[in-house]
Design an enzyme around this catalytic site. Sequence first.
Site, short mmCIF file in Angstrom:
data_model
loop_
_atom_site.label_atom_id
_atom_site.label_comp_id
_atom_site.label_asym_id
_atom_site.label_seq_id
_atom_site.Cartn_x
_atom_site.Cartn_y
_atom_site.Cartn_z
N CYS A 178 0.82 -1.26 0.09
CA CYS A 178 -0.12 -0.22 0.12
C CYS A 178 0.93 1.20 -0.04
CB CYS A 178 -1.12 -0.05 1.00
SG CYS A 178 -2.48 0.93 0.77
N HIS A 191 -3.41 -4.85 0.53
CA HIS A 191 -2.92 -5.59 1.49
C HIS A 191 -2.94 -7.14 1.36
CE1 HIS A 191 -2.29 -1.96 4.05
NE2 HIS A 191 -3.19 -1.51 3.61
N GLU A 214 -1.43 -9.18 3.02
CA GLU A 214 -1.33 -9.84 4.43
C GLU A 214 -2.26 -10.47 4.97
OE1 GLU A 214 -0.52 -6.66 3.78
OE2 GLU A 214 -1.25 -5.27 5.40
N1 GLN Z 1 -1.70 6.68 3.11
C1 GLN Z 1 -2.12 5.84 1.94
C2 GLN Z 1 -3.26 6.06 1.27
O1 GLN Z 1 -4.21 6.59 2.18
C3 GLN Z 1 -1.60 4.23 2.10
C4 GLN Z 1 -2.73 3.79 2.90
C5 GLN Z 1 -2.17 2.42 3.27
O2 GLN Z 1 -0.81 2.24 3.55
N2 GLN Z 1 -2.82 1.48 3.88
O3 GLN Z 1 -3.74 5.85 0.25
#
Ligand code: GLN
Length: 541
Positions: free
Chosen positions: A388, A517, A519
């Site tokens: 992400c 994600h 994970e």
């Molecule tokens: N801060 C970034 C966003 O809002 C990544 C979010 C994250 O890593 N879950 O897009």
Amino acid sequence: MKQRKYIFVVGGVLSGVGKGVTTASLGAIFRTKGFKVTALKVDPYVNVDAGTMNPTEHGEVFVTDDGDETDQDMGNYERFLDTSLGSINYMTTGRVYLTVIENERTMKYNGKCVQVVPHIPEEIIRRIETSADMHDADITIIEVGGTVGEYENILFLEAGRRMRLKNPDNVAFVLVSYLPVPKHLGEMKTKPTQHASRALNSAGLNADMLIARGQFELDQPRREKLAIHCGIPRDNCISAPDVSSIYEIPLKLEEQDIGNKLLNKLKIDNRESDMSTWQSFVSKIDNLDKKIKIAVVGKYFGTGEFTLADSYISVIEAIKHAAWFNGVEPELDWVDSEDFENESDSIKKLSDYHGIIVPGGFGTRGVEGIIEAIRYARENKVPYLGLCYGMQLASVEFVRNVLGKTNANTVEMDPDTPEPVIHINPNQAKNVKENRYGGTMRLGAYDCSLKESSMVKRAYGEEKISERHRHRYEFNNDYRDEVDKAGLKVVGMNKDADLVEIVELENHPFFVGTQFHPEFKSRPMKPHPLFREFIKAAIDK
Ligand code: GLN
């Protein structure tokens, strides 16, 4: 219709002694006995979900397929039960009240006076039963967060009491309590647990089973004492000492025949459990001597009630699953990216690691240091997995240092950057502007199509995948062709929304960034393909 059975798991003395893993382990045991099982988490706080809470207060926000922002225990249930849960498996006080108040506003109570009791417990019961029906569960396990005796969870206990009153044979209560061994006494003390049991009594309940958490085994004299004072059959006082891996807990509990003891209480015939898969899994992970060192780079999170590790529990578990699968024991280090900002030479300490992970994150703190770490991984061919934010910042790093646009950025860092490699769509910008933060990110499962002949396609072994998201910002398609041509290949796309989901670097042993994600979908005995390949590359290094 089949009889559905319910087991409430409540806590005594302290929170954080492993109620979640106990709940998950019970579920795993019943599954090996051939039952359909589901699990619910109750968080007694007023927040509607975990999404708006600071990770240092709450730990990880676990995202479900249907886009709910829930508690990290939900991750344990999914991992131990090898299943996907949904929003119906999670509730908070805020969520329950919100429904009741909405029902009142729409006259669903037909003009009645709406009261804390019975309407709140009734809504809680409705949610529990709906979840059981949706999963067609024989056994539904409900973990009530916090400890008995707190104001906060009394209405959830009341819901359980009412369910038990109606069908005494269908509802069981398990008290997971802590037995301290004060150093100056050197013996295990039962009194705090006796008090916890009384607190449960004052809610009109008596536990059917006690799980005695502590540093050591529960011995016979203390078992007798607890049985008498808590009014629990002696054989139902289960010993649950600390173990080296949480995956040993199902074995430890089932050794004491916990499954059949609960089935007895629920008036179901005893069944054999088959713990052989767990057994061989645990003995495999107990006997790994090769180690691999992984750096998890992020801003420092070590304050508040939770530590960095709690905020990234699914990442940690996914690394472990993948490492164990590959026959190595992972050694994780949390590397504070702000060090790289303060002292540029300190980046060299990354040479100690076989692989680097940048997990999800928010905000501006430590970001320049993270970008330095990503640069190090790219240039020195250290296996890299960006999750992400780790994908977004890998893209920024590439545009800055490979395409030479040195002021490239994510607009999360610099809203006025002339090179917004990561940007925000107008709807999301509006949410932020109007402070509409709760549940408004791009959340939950979305499809992703993988490019032919990409490494990620080989890893997954399929063309179309589905993964879970939690982000507001995204890759700016204006940079897509340029980045791809220069070697950071766009290899995963969500075609419905035309969004970049995965990038991978060519001519590098392993360098992958995912907008989602992965994970969340790793399982102890089925590691996630990207983590599996990342670890494989790290071993090769
Ligand atoms: N801060 C970034 C966003 O809002 C990544 C979010 C994250 O890593 N879950 O897009």
